[in-house]
Design a protein around this motif. Structure first.
Motif, PDB file in Angstrom:
ATOM      1  N   ASP A   2       0.898  -1.403   0.161  1.00  0.00           N
ATOM      2  CA  ASP A   2       0.076   0.041  -0.027  1.00  0.00           C
ATOM      3  C   ASP A   2       0.810   1.165   0.094  1.00  0.00           C
ATOM      4  O   ASP A   2       0.343   2.372   0.119  1.00  0.00           O
ATOM      5  CB  ASP A   2      -0.941   0.089   1.232  1.00  0.00           C
ATOM      6  CG  ASP A   2      -0.144  -0.307   2.445  1.00  0.00           C
ATOM      7  OD1 ASP A   2      -0.941  -0.516   3.397  1.00  0.00           O
ATOM      8  OD2 ASP A   2       0.932  -0.267   2.640  1.00  0.00           O
ATOM      9  N   THR A  73      -3.027  -2.582 -13.053  1.00  0.00           N
ATOM     10  CA  THR A  73      -3.997  -1.783 -12.787  1.00  0.00           C
ATOM     11  C   THR A  73      -4.178  -2.016 -11.103  1.00  0.00           C
ATOM     12  O   THR A  73      -4.753  -1.250 -10.576  1.00  0.00           O
ATOM     13  CB  THR A  73      -5.300  -2.053 -13.482  1.00  0.00           C
ATOM     14  OG1 THR A  73      -5.896  -3.343 -13.412  1.00  0.00           O
ATOM     15  CG2 THR A  73      -5.207  -1.409 -14.999  1.00  0.00           C
ATOM     16  N   LYS A  74      -3.819  -3.275 -10.878  1.00  0.00           N
ATOM     17  CA  LYS A  74      -4.111  -3.453  -9.262  1.00  0.00           C
ATOM     18  C   LYS A  74      -3.034  -2.991  -8.289  1.00  0.00           C
ATOM     19  O   LYS A  74      -3.111  -2.783  -7.076  1.00  0.00           O
ATOM     20  CB  LYS A  74      -3.853  -5.191  -9.076  1.00  0.00           C
ATOM     21  CG  LYS A  74      -5.237  -5.751  -9.719  1.00  0.00           C
ATOM     22  CD  LYS A  74      -4.880  -7.591  -9.444  1.00  0.00           C
ATOM     23  CE  LYS A  74      -6.125  -8.200 -10.243  1.00  0.00           C
ATOM     24  NZ  LYS A  74      -5.788  -9.614  -9.757  1.00  0.00           N
ATOM     25  N   MET A  75      -2.125  -2.220  -9.108  1.00  0.00           N
ATOM     26  CA  MET A  75      -1.146  -1.456  -8.384  1.00  0.00           C
ATOM     27  C   MET A  75      -1.349   0.123  -8.049  1.00  0.00           C
ATOM     28  O   MET A  75      -0.420   0.816  -7.643  1.00  0.00           O
ATOM     29  CB  MET A  75       0.281  -1.628  -9.098  1.00  0.00           C
ATOM     30  CG  MET A  75       0.660  -3.117  -9.244  1.00  0.00           C
ATOM     31  SD  MET A  75       1.034  -3.862  -7.825  1.00  0.00           S
ATOM     32  CE  MET A  75       2.599  -3.272  -7.211  1.00  0.00           C
ATOM     33  N   ASP A  76      -2.704   0.540  -8.846  1.00  0.00           N
ATOM     34  CA  ASP A  76      -2.825   1.924  -8.504  1.00  0.00           C
ATOM     35  C   ASP A  76      -2.669   2.682  -7.352  1.00  0.00           C
ATOM     36  O   ASP A  76      -3.233   1.765  -6.183  1.00  0.00           O
ATOM     37  CB  ASP A  76      -4.243   2.009  -9.154  1.00  0.00           C
ATOM     38  CG  ASP A  76      -4.482   2.036 -10.486  1.00  0.00           C
ATOM     39  OD1 ASP A  76      -3.437   1.938 -11.286  1.00  0.00           O
ATOM     40  OD2 ASP A  76      -5.870   1.791 -10.823  1.00  0.00           O
ATOM     41  N   GLU A 186      -0.670 -12.635 -11.431  1.00  0.00           N
ATOM     42  CA  GLU A 186      -1.818 -11.968 -10.859  1.00  0.00           C
ATOM     43  C   GLU A 186      -1.893 -10.204 -10.783  1.00  0.00           C
ATOM     44  O   GLU A 186      -2.976  -9.866 -11.271  1.00  0.00           O
ATOM     45  CB  GLU A 186      -2.406 -12.619  -9.718  1.00  0.00           C
ATOM     46  CG  GLU A 186      -2.677 -14.092  -9.943  1.00  0.00           C
ATOM     47  CD  GLU A 186      -2.927 -14.902  -8.556  1.00  0.00           C
ATOM     48  OE1 GLU A 186      -3.070 -14.297  -7.497  1.00  0.00           O
ATOM     49  OE2 GLU A 186      -3.210 -16.167  -8.839  1.00  0.00           O
ATOM     50  N   VAL A 187      -0.934 -10.002 -10.254  1.00  0.00           N
ATOM     51  CA  VAL A 187      -0.901  -8.606 -10.025  1.00  0.00           C
ATOM     52  C   VAL A 187      -0.794  -7.684 -11.259  1.00  0.00           C
ATOM     53  O   VAL A 187      -1.476  -6.621 -11.492  1.00  0.00           O
ATOM     54  CB  VAL A 187       0.435  -8.215  -9.215  1.00  0.00           C
ATOM     55  CG1 VAL A 187       0.562  -6.720  -9.107  1.00  0.00           C
ATOM     56  CG2 VAL A 187       0.259  -8.706  -7.715  1.00  0.00           C
ATOM     57  N   GLY A 189      -1.947  -8.659 -13.834  1.00  0.00           N
ATOM     58  CA  GLY A 189      -3.342  -8.944 -14.629  1.00  0.00           C
ATOM     59  C   GLY A 189      -3.232 -10.152 -15.750  1.00  0.00           C
ATOM     60  O   GLY A 189      -4.076  -9.942 -16.440  1.00  0.00           O
TER      61      GLY A 189
END
Length: 228
Positions: A2, A73-76, A186-187, A189
């Motif tokens: 995070d 996109t999961k790392m926004d 997975e991260v 995408g």
């Protein structure tokens, strides 16, 4: 990841920076310097504020395939330091090497990799990358990734063949490595189907069986030579 945790500034893998040294690693020669967004300055004559690009103009300059790029996109909201720390705890690569290796794979064409497109649009493509890179810096990161994969592979195979690990311990090593790799995919995408996952695991298991057989043969030969 995070981005809220503090990071030791003495880490070997430096944080992504906004100065001219962006795009280099501690183990690089430093010749590949990244270009910065600040090189594109607004013209005073049009009445716009100096140094502040027009958002609409900037959006129009982004290639269509870059706008549609859906990796990471999961790392926004993630920060480079936090991503780098996560990778350093589990892999041999840095955050920039991870991101650029994926981009080089996705933007590969019949004639090569679109280094310029990757470097100029890096912040648009990867949320935790904040600076543009020169084509030379992109190529350097890709080369560093390849070198580390080869070095890590040689290290692992030596450890597997030198009788340091038991078969059960090697299974544990492979399981942990597989889980980390799957998480990174997975991260990114990547839609990894069950069939693809099983196929990859079978390929790895097949290689490991060959490594164990070769290791046993080498040990047998050593014992035979010692008894001769």
């Amino acid at each position: 990841m995070d981005g809220n945790e503090a990071v030791d500034r003495s880490d070997a893998d430096r944080r992504e920076r906004t100065d001219q040294s962006a795009g280099t690693d501690d183990d690089s020669s430093g010749d590949a310097a990244a270009s910065t967004a600040g090189d594109e300055r607004a013209d005073d004559s049009d009445g716009s504020m100096p140094g502040v690009p027009d958002p609409e103009s900037a959006a129009n300059d982004v290639p269509e395939d870059v706008q549609k790029y859906a990796r990471f996109t999961k790392m926004d909201g993630a920060q480079y330091d936090r991503v780098n720390e996560f990778l350093r705890d589990r892999t041999y690569i840095t955050a920039r090497e991870w991101a650029i290796a994926r981009l080089c794979s996705d933007f590969r064409t019949e004639t090569g990799v679109e280094m310029t497109k990757i470097g100029e649009n890096l912040p648009e493509l990867v949320p935790f990358m904040t600076d543009t890179y020169s084509p030379q810096a992109v190529n350097q990161a890709r080369s560093s990734f390849e070198d580390k994969v080869r070095t890590a592979g040689a290290t692992f195979l030596y450890g597997a063949m030198c009788d340091f690990f038991t078969a059960e311990e090697l299974d544990d090593v492979m399981y942990e490595a597989t889980e980390v790799a799957k998480f990174l995919l997975e991260v990114e995408g990547v839609d990894l189907s069950v069939e693809d996952e099983l196929e990859a695991e079978e390929r790895i298991s097949s290689v490991m069986r060959e490594v164990r057989e070769a290791s046993e043969e080498l040990r047998a030969e050593d014992l035979a030579d010692g008894d001769a």
